[in-house]
Design an enzyme around this catalytic site. Structure first.
Site, mmCIF file in Angstrom:
data_model
loop_
_atom_site.group_PDB
_atom_site.id
_atom_site.type_symbol
_atom_site.label_atom_id
_atom_site.label_comp_id
_atom_site.label_asym_id
_atom_site.label_seq_id
_atom_site.Cartn_x
_atom_site.Cartn_y
_atom_site.Cartn_z
ATOM 1 N N ASP A 119 -14.723 1.499 10.576
ATOM 2 C CA ASP A 119 -14.905 1.756 8.928
ATOM 3 C C ASP A 119 -15.819 0.545 7.952
ATOM 4 O O ASP A 119 -14.940 0.181 7.036
ATOM 5 C CB ASP A 119 -13.362 2.114 8.314
ATOM 6 N N ASP A 140 -7.551 -2.029 5.539
ATOM 7 C CA ASP A 140 -8.342 -0.639 5.969
ATOM 8 C C ASP A 140 -8.366 -0.130 7.662
ATOM 9 O O ASP A 140 -9.148 0.031 7.740
ATOM 10 C CB ASP A 140 -9.230 0.000 5.126
ATOM 11 N N THR A 150 -17.483 5.350 6.960
ATOM 12 C CA THR A 150 -18.834 5.895 5.746
ATOM 13 C C THR A 150 -19.598 5.841 6.080
ATOM 14 O O THR A 150 -20.457 5.453 7.083
ATOM 15 C CB THR A 150 -18.243 4.111 4.887
ATOM 16 N N LYS A 210 1.337 -0.608 -0.130
ATOM 17 C CA LYS A 210 0.139 0.196 0.177
ATOM 18 C C LYS A 210 0.926 1.185 0.237
ATOM 19 O O LYS A 210 2.005 1.193 0.778
ATOM 20 C CB LYS A 210 -1.034 0.069 1.222
ATOM 21 N N ASN A 266 -13.459 -3.029 3.093
ATOM 22 C CA ASN A 266 -12.617 -3.378 3.205
ATOM 23 C C ASN A 266 -12.045 -4.535 3.941
ATOM 24 O O ASN A 266 -12.065 -4.796 5.111
ATOM 25 C CB ASN A 266 -12.777 -1.730 4.447
ATOM 26 N N LYS A 323 -17.483 -1.497 5.974
ATOM 27 C CA LYS A 323 -18.271 -2.049 4.419
ATOM 28 C C LYS A 323 -17.390 -2.942 3.822
ATOM 29 O O LYS A 323 -15.555 -3.149 4.097
ATOM 30 C CB LYS A 323 -17.937 -0.279 3.965
HETATM 31 N N1 LIG Z 1 -3.250 -6.988 1.654
HETATM 32 C C1 LIG Z 1 -4.158 -6.406 0.526
HETATM 33 N N2 LIG Z 1 -4.233 -7.269 -0.077
HETATM 34 C C2 LIG Z 1 -4.683 -7.284 -0.960
HETATM 35 N N3 LIG Z 1 -5.935 -6.050 -1.678
HETATM 36 C C3 LIG Z 1 -5.847 -4.894 -0.941
HETATM 37 C C4 LIG Z 1 -4.684 -4.947 0.190
HETATM 38 N N4 LIG Z 1 -4.530 -4.050 0.978
HETATM 39 C C5 LIG Z 1 -5.655 -3.262 0.042
HETATM 40 N N5 LIG Z 1 -6.264 -3.873 -0.652
HETATM 41 C C6 LIG Z 1 -6.938 -3.048 -1.659
HETATM 42 O O1 LIG Z 1 -7.093 -1.744 -1.613
HETATM 43 C C7 LIG Z 1 -7.649 -1.095 -1.307
HETATM 44 C C8 LIG Z 1 -7.886 0.372 -0.942
HETATM 45 O O2 LIG Z 1 -6.912 -0.382 0.247
HETATM 46 P P1 LIG Z 1 -7.551 0.189 1.887
HETATM 47 O O3 LIG Z 1 -6.459 -0.126 3.309
HETATM 48 O O4 LIG Z 1 -8.354 0.304 2.235
HETATM 49 O O5 LIG Z 1 -7.410 1.786 1.740
HETATM 50 P P2 LIG Z 1 -7.771 3.032 2.028
HETATM 51 O O6 LIG Z 1 -7.957 3.994 2.738
HETATM 52 O O7 LIG Z 1 -7.844 3.622 0.293
HETATM 53 O O8 LIG Z 1 -9.657 2.407 1.786
HETATM 54 C C9 LIG Z 1 -8.872 -2.611 -0.591
HETATM 55 O O9 LIG Z 1 -10.444 -1.800 -0.732
HETATM 56 C C10 LIG Z 1 -8.129 -3.675 -1.695
HETATM 57 O O10 LIG Z 1 -9.557 -3.563 -2.687
HETATM 58 MG MG LIG Z 2 -10.512 1.100 2.245
#
Ligand SMILES: Nc1ncnc2c1ncn2[C@@H]1O[C@H](COP(=O)(O)OP(=O)(O)O)[C@@H](O)[C@H]1O
Ligand SMILES: [Mg+2]
Length: 346
Positions: A160, A178, A197, A66, A165, A162
């Site tokens: 958070d 997240d 959200t 990320k 996540n 939903k």
């Molecule tokens: N460990 C992971 N493995 C696969 N996809 C991930 C992972 N972490 C995040 N993602 C993808 O990235 C998206 C955004 O990450 P997230 O941590 O939810 O950040 P944001 O704060 O932008 O919502 C997630 O909804 C998912 O689709």
């Molecule tokens: Mg997210």
């Protein structure tokens, strides 16, 4: 030691550009000598690029990376949230929570190297299926409940919930990702920050009355409804309208027939206006939810031991197969340098 992120030969052009744009050369103090190879972009949001990365010496081991633009974090004053996200995810050790292995930083980004969940977002699966049957929804909600049980016992609230996540791992187990809004508040304490959200926000958060882990039970009821119905119970054309319908309460919501009676009753018990009356908030805590009629016959032990067969088994062909994720237009912006030093301990 330096970990260089290089682009794999087979990678599509999109990835090459994103990698070039993020100029990723990450310095780490990791024990293992690894070269991380960026494989495919999973998600590109304005702030975040989540990519999968692969150990060069063991290609079967992949991770999610990320990447957060530091300038944007500073502009939106998210520094504390990012540190909190790191601390909580690093500390968490539950099969229902995505593991954070390591964090890095450079001039433009901070990075979080996580366990990758290749089954995709529950949101995508729900969109494609329309809604889930009781058995599928029960498994998903049970995984979330175990994650909450773990977090709440540590005095952490999540805030958070939903379907976006919630990710499926390659086996089909549901994991929380997240932790940007998660917070350690301690037992019996409250917090006042407005976050979440709109469709999932509890009334006490809207009314700024102070909230605690009971707000997570509220969101669990909303999630149940959304999984069984396809859309959440409270929604409006903009956040203010959504908040207005939330404040009218769950009794004003019409439950469609496809939501079974036991599910309907549990949702109502979770979505009580008064946080203290929500199921899970009593002295028996979360076990009151586990014992609810909707969960009758559910194999909690099998879930905890990870021996229960999940209702959705994702198709994951290889350790780099990201086909269960939607692709998004790439972020063409070259992130600006951000050198104020707030991330020195990240
Ligand atoms: N460990 C992971 N493995 C696969 N996809 C991930 C992972 N972490 C995040 N993602 C993808 O990235 C998206 C955004 O990450 P997230 O941590 O939810 O950040 P944001 O704060 O932008 O919502 C997630 O909804 C998912 O689709
Ligand atoms: Mg997210």
């Amino acid at each position: 030691m330096k970990i260089e992120i290089t682009v794999a030969a087979a990678v599509v052009v999109v990835v090459v550009v994103v990698v070039a744009a993020s100029a990723v050369v990450v310095v780490v103090a990791a024990a293992a000598a690894v070269v991380v190879v960026v494989v495919v972009v999973v998600v590109v949001v304005v702030v975040i690029i989540t990519t999968t990365v692969q150990l060069s010496k063991d290609k079967s081991r992949t991770f999610a990376l990320k990447c957060l633009k530091k300038k944007h974090i500073v502009e939106t004053r998210q520094q504390e949230h990012i540190y909190s996200e790191k601390r909580i995810m690093m500390e968490a050790d539950s099969p229902f929570i995505t593991k954070l292995h390591k964090t890095f930083r450079d001039r433009k980004y901070v990075y979080m190297l996580m366990e990758v969940c290749l089954g995709g977002e529950l949101w995508t699966i729900l969109r494609d299926r329309g809604n889930f049957d009781d058995i599928t929804a029960r498994f998903c909600v049970a995984c979330v409940l175990e994650a909450f049980s773990y977090l709440h016992a540590k005095g952490i609230i999540y805030r958070d919930l939903k379907p976006e996540n919630l990710l499926l791992d390659a086996r089909g187990y549901v994991k929380l990702v997240d932790f940007g809004f998660a917070k350690k508040i301690g037992m019996g304490k409250k917090t006042w920050t407005f976050c979440g959200t709109p469709e999932y926000v509890a009334p006490e958060i809207i009314l700024n009355k102070g909230h605690d882990h009971s707000a997570d039970y509220w969101s669990l009821g909303i999630l149940m409804y959304e999984l069984l119905h396809g859309t959440p119970p409270f929604s409006g054309s903009d956040p203010m309208r959504t908040y207005n319908v939330i404040l009218k309460g769950i009794d004003h919501i019409e439950f469609p027939k496809k939501i079974s009676r036991p599910a309907h009753l549990l949702i109502k018990k979770l979505c009580r206006d008064n946080p203290m009356e929500r199921l899970g908030y009593g002295k028996n805590g979360i076990s009151d939810i586990r014992k609810n009629k909707w969960f009758q016959g559910f194999d909690w032990e099998g879930l905890m031991n990870l021996t229960l067969t999940p209702p959705i088994i994702p198709k994951v062909k290889t350790a780099t197969d990201t086909s269960n994720f939607d692709t998004y237009p790439r972020d063409m912006d070259i992130a600006a340098d951000e050198l104020s030093g707030w991330d020195v301990d990240f």
